[in-house]
Design an enzyme around this catalytic site. Sequence first.
Site, PDB file in Angstrom:
ATOM      1  N   ASP A  86       1.428 -46.200  -2.625  1.00  0.00           N
ATOM      2  CA  ASP A  86       0.777 -44.399  -3.131  1.00  0.00           C
ATOM      3  C   ASP A  86       1.690 -45.441  -4.685  1.00  0.00           C
ATOM      4  O   ASP A  86       2.036 -46.392  -5.096  1.00  0.00           O
ATOM      5  CB  ASP A  86       1.171 -44.011  -3.176  1.00  0.00           C
ATOM      6  CG  ASP A  86       0.853 -42.692  -4.170  1.00  0.00           C
ATOM      7  OD1 ASP A  86      -0.161 -42.347  -3.778  1.00  0.00           O
ATOM      8  OD2 ASP A  86       1.304 -41.353  -3.676  1.00  0.00           O
TER       9      ASP A  86
ATOM     10  N   ASP B 201       1.963 -41.958  -8.382  1.00  0.00           N
ATOM     11  CA  ASP B 201       2.655 -41.714  -8.386  1.00  0.00           C
ATOM     12  C   ASP B 201       3.675 -41.233  -7.565  1.00  0.00           C
ATOM     13  O   ASP B 201       3.757 -40.521  -6.036  1.00  0.00           O
ATOM     14  CB  ASP B 201       1.912 -39.667  -8.893  1.00  0.00           C
ATOM     15  CG  ASP B 201       1.241 -41.273 -10.003  1.00  0.00           C
ATOM     16  OD1 ASP B 201       1.719 -40.425 -10.998  1.00  0.00           O
ATOM     17  OD2 ASP B 201      -0.343 -41.313  -9.851  1.00  0.00           O
TER      18      ASP B 201
ATOM     19  N   ASP C 113       4.410 -41.049  -1.142  1.00  0.00           N
ATOM     20  CA  ASP C 113       4.843 -39.081  -1.153  1.00  0.00           C
ATOM     21  C   ASP C 113       4.578 -38.201  -1.769  1.00  0.00           C
ATOM     22  O   ASP C 113       5.411 -37.225  -1.200  1.00  0.00           O
ATOM     23  CB  ASP C 113       5.805 -39.523  -2.918  1.00  0.00           C
ATOM     24  CG  ASP C 113       4.872 -39.108  -3.669  1.00  0.00           C
ATOM     25  OD1 ASP C 113       3.380 -39.787  -4.051  1.00  0.00           O
ATOM     26  OD2 ASP C 113       5.127 -37.898  -4.288  1.00  0.00           O
TER      27      ASP C 113
END
Length: 232
Positions: free
Chosen positions: A4, A6, A190
Amino acid sequence: MFLDYDGTLSPIVDNPDLAYMSDAMRETVRKLASCFPTTIVTGRCIDKVYDFVKLAELSYAGSHGMDIKCPSKRKEGVVFQPANDFLPMIDKVYMILSKKAKSIAGAKVEDNKFCVSVHFRRVDEKNWMELAGHVKSVLDKYPKLRVTTGKKVLEIRPDIQWDKGKALEFLLGSLGYTNSKDVFPIYIGDDRSDEDAFKVLRERGQGLGILVSEIQRDTAASYYLQDPSEVS
């Protein structure tokens, strides 16, 4: 490797336009990609995340996996867009929400090609419900779209059976690894949207997911890292 962006390669920041990754992280990802096929899987559109990452040798799965592009040397530049028919609708919703959000200080509406991201990290908490009401009023007119939640963001996207987990499976297939027993995919993310990919790996019984979070929570991931510094 599946990563991922961000909150994984870059810290979460108030202004999503300033979510820069460090030069050290970029070099780590570059070295990783020289050893293993590596893909950025993100809610952002590909053009935006590429401007941050700046590594042409990676594959990119933008818009929560609805826009997939691979390097030209691998599978002749695989391009897959399962929600292509929704583009005109997404464009309309982006324009409508951009106008509505102007009345709420701190709100930011981001065009991520196959999804619209409504950020409220800089919005006063007393105005959150008003912003959510604007989103609902628009979606009521577009039943083929749905909304999901992330970290201080509402994501409007096509209501189709496609997510980061499906994107992971597609990418493994494009590499010829669908039924391979000698590959070990790793996914690091996240956000709640990354749970779909964690679940795919757990169900395969092959590979593992790593959640980036300072707080332990229910997850299909196998391991935790606390922040992007530990990812690098």
